[in-house]
Design an enzyme around this catalytic site. Structure first.
Site, PDB file in Angstrom:
ATOM      1  N   ASP A   1      47.637  21.699  64.960  1.00 22.87           N
ATOM      2  CA  ASP A   1      48.577  21.876  66.066  1.00 22.87           C
ATOM      3  C   ASP A   1      48.849  23.381  66.147  1.00 22.87           C
ATOM      4  OD1 ASP A   1      50.772  22.072  67.714  1.00 22.87           O
ATOM      5  OD2 ASP A   1      52.107  20.843  66.489  1.00 22.87           O
TER       6      ASP A   1
ATOM      7  N   LYS B   1      50.121  31.826  72.511  1.00 25.30           N
ATOM      8  CA  LYS B   1      49.795  30.589  73.228  1.00 25.30           C
ATOM      9  C   LYS B   1      50.130  30.684  74.717  1.00 25.30           C
ATOM     10  CE  LYS B   1      50.376  25.627  72.584  1.00 25.30           C
ATOM     11  NZ  LYS B   1      50.932  24.603  71.696  1.00 25.30           N
TER      12      LYS B   1
ATOM     13  N   GLU C   1      48.216  17.539  73.393  1.00 26.77           N
ATOM     14  CA  GLU C   1      49.296  17.304  72.425  1.00 26.77           C
ATOM     15  C   GLU C   1      49.960  15.922  72.583  1.00 26.77           C
ATOM     16  OE1 GLU C   1      50.059  22.067  72.020  1.00 26.77           O
ATOM     17  OE2 GLU C   1      51.565  20.866  73.049  1.00 26.77           O
TER      18      GLU C   1
ATOM     19  N   ASP D   1      58.437  15.762  75.089  1.00 27.89           N
ATOM     20  CA  ASP D   1      58.181  16.911  74.209  1.00 27.89           C
ATOM     21  C   ASP D   1      59.022  18.110  74.652  1.00 27.89           C
ATOM     22  OD1 ASP D   1      57.221  19.089  72.827  1.00 27.89           O
ATOM     23  OD2 ASP D   1      55.111  18.717  73.251  1.00 27.89           O
TER      24      ASP D   1
END
Ligand code: AMP
Length: 537
Positions: A11, A73, A174, A196
């Protein structure tokens, strides 16, 4: 029989990276060399000139901000000229430059690194950690990415994995990984909603689980809604309380702001467990040679009223996604929480109110993505292998000469898929080539969408069939008919098209004017980004 090569699940997070493996069909997280389960996704150049990674790199963010790369990211796989990079550029404390391929890159003491190179350093560290812990070499990996990542971003993460020495078996979304951690091999027939809420983004996906078939039905969210916005509300409250008591505006002091920012986040996290805290920061400021202390009590109820609208917004986004696909709230069998901010008690209460059921216990919000990725890796090639069916998070299409966007594959379309159409004539009559700029995004205008690349073929191909094919990793392949057969073409140029550059320049100029007008009233998105990226007040 040769032993199956070992595979890990990674992850690769905005703030932290986790790696997991499977032993006897049970997934577990690999500890770092310091015994933590998480590795900060930070790369830095130390004052001695060494490249450092993880916790030690993070520790120098305040003292050496120009040489500390965090939040990669958010930048990876984006064009330097894209609107988001241009907006973010002034809020990062390190230098973002244009890489040789037109992508955003970073500079450390004058040396340019691509974002895949930066992420590869984090992934390389993860590889070493896993090899040390598990003993022996590890070549294969599954890496997770946000569901909303476009084709460029996925390709860039894959490249980062390869640069780190991995054979990247798959890129997985994800939410799909989180659903795997919950439902793998349990023989379920359920609709699950993955909620999330992380540090900077909110994502929601609905999946249909049928045995080991995991199908994403719809996905959505907000890339600028996350824990940092909750922290900002506390920061504003603390600043106002201090000003009221002492008549001093601490927002002008970067060091005070950094301390308040850390204390606000810590208070927020403490309020998950206890009902009251006191934010205390001795010697926050000095006036006329005298130290001033900050002391502001905060209760969970106050926090709830400061941030209730942010939580409400996540539920409005859940409803939007469900409505788009015609799914009723009552049809959701389980709600799975992912991301640190989802631990907030208010979020959990509202899940109960909104969906009529408590969120699923037993799925760890920080670990489930890495665990799910590891389970997927372990299942590859086995009889009970997992089948993943995805949904496109943002439409893909091409630019029309007017600057508008013609969609070819619609949002939430099932993946893998292929869509065919006929090649249009060149933009200018008589031009020797047809140049088709491909974009991905929700907007009707190309300026708001992400440029993926350009198909360039001789004008004689007008009217021939062109295929946009999305494979199971959501990666785009383009083929043009050649003697009746589809022939894959690579995207000819990765530089930013002139038409887009012009549109961005115009849009940014308009925005600057607009922002100047509203900044004073609102504080706005830019101040949130600035804080998110650690730029102080
Ligand atoms: P992630 O991106 O998933 O690592 O989420 C990080 C965000 O979760 C940060 O904004 C943290 O402040 C927040 N967070 C972590 N733990 C908690 C907690 N126990 N309660 C509330 N927020 C938390």
């Amino acid at each position: 029989m040769a032993e199956k090569p070992r595979i890990i699940g990674i992850d690769l997070g905005t703030t932290n990276t986790l790696v997991a493996y499977v032993k006897n069909r049970v997934p577990k997280v690999v500890p770092t060399d310091k015994g933590n389960l998480i590795l900060p996704s930070v790369v830095a150049l130390s004052p001695k000139g060494d490249l450092i990674i993880g916790g030690i790199a993070k520790d120098q963010v305040v003292t050496n901000p120009r040489n500390t790369i965090y939040g990669a990211k958010r930048l990876i796989g984006r064009k330097y000229e894209s609107k988001i990079v241009q907006e973010l550029k002034s809020y990062f404390t390190y230098d973002i430059v244009e890489g040789p391929d037109g992508d955003a890159a970073v500079s450390l003491a004058g040396r340019v690194y691509s974002l895949p190179e930066i992420s590869a350093m984090v992934l390389g560290q993860v590889k070493t950690m896993a090899e040390q812990f598990l003993g022996g070499q590890i070549q294969e990996a599954i890496i997770s990415v946000p569901a909303y990542y476009n084709d460029n971003q996925r390709q860039a993460v894959k490249e980062a994995g390869q640069l780190a020495g991995f054979d990247v078996k798959r890129i997985v979304n994800e939410p799909t990984a989180a659903a795997l951690a919950y439902g793998f091999n349990r023989g379920l027939d359920q609709k699950v909603l993955v909620y999330d809420l992380g540090g900077g983004t909110f994502d929601v996906s609905v999946l249909q689980l049928t045995g080991n078939v995991f199908e994403v039905l719809c996905t959505g969210g907000d890339t600028f809604l996350g824990g940092i916005d909750f922290d900002n509300r506390i920061i504003d409250y603390v600043l106002a309380a201090f000003k009221k008591e002492h008549g001093v505006d601490l927002s002008q002091s970067p060091i005070a702001m950094q301390r308040i920012k850390n204390a606000a986040e810590a208070a927020k996290i403490d309020l998950t467990l206890i009902p009251n805290v006191v934010i205390e920061l001795p010697y926050i400021e000095e006036r006329k040679g005298k130290p001033m202390d900050l002391k502001v009590p905060l209760s969970r109820e106050q926090l709830n009223s400061l941030t209730g609208d942010l939580v409400d917004r996540t539920f409005a986004l859940c409803d939007e996604v469900l409505t788009e696909k015609g799914i009723a709230r009552s049809q959701i069998d389980e709600v799975i929480l992912v991301g640190g901010q989802s631990r907030m008690p208010l979020v959990q209460q509202q899940i109960q109110r909104h969906f009529g059921k408590a969120p699923r216990k037993g799925v760890h919000p920080d670990e489930c993505v890495a665990l799910g990725a590891a389970l997927l890796g372990d299942s590859l090639g086995q009889i009970d292998a997992v089948t993943l069916i995805d949904a496109l998070s943002m439409p893909i299409g091409y630019a029309l000469p007017t600057g508008r966007f013609r969609k070819i594959i619609e949002k939430n379309h099932r993946i893998p898929t292929t869509k065919s159409f006929r090649l249009p004539p060149p933009r200018e009559q008589g031009a020797p080539f047809i140049e088709m700029d491909i974009y991905q995004g929700d907007s009707e205008l190309i300026v708001d969408n992400e440029y993926l690349g350009t198909v360039k073929v001789p004008a004689a191909n007008v009217g021939k069939r062109i295929d946009f094919k999305l494979d199971e990793e959501c990666l785009l392949h383009v083929a043009v008919e050649d003697a009746g057969e589809p022939r894959e073409v690579s995207l000819a140029t990765r530089d930013t098209p002139e038409m887009l550059k012009k549109a961005i320049a115009e849009e940014l100029a308009k925005r600057t004017q607009r922002d100047e007008r509203t900044a004073a009233e609102k504080g706005g998105l830019f101040s949130s980004i600035k804080r998110l990226l650690g730029g102080g007040g």
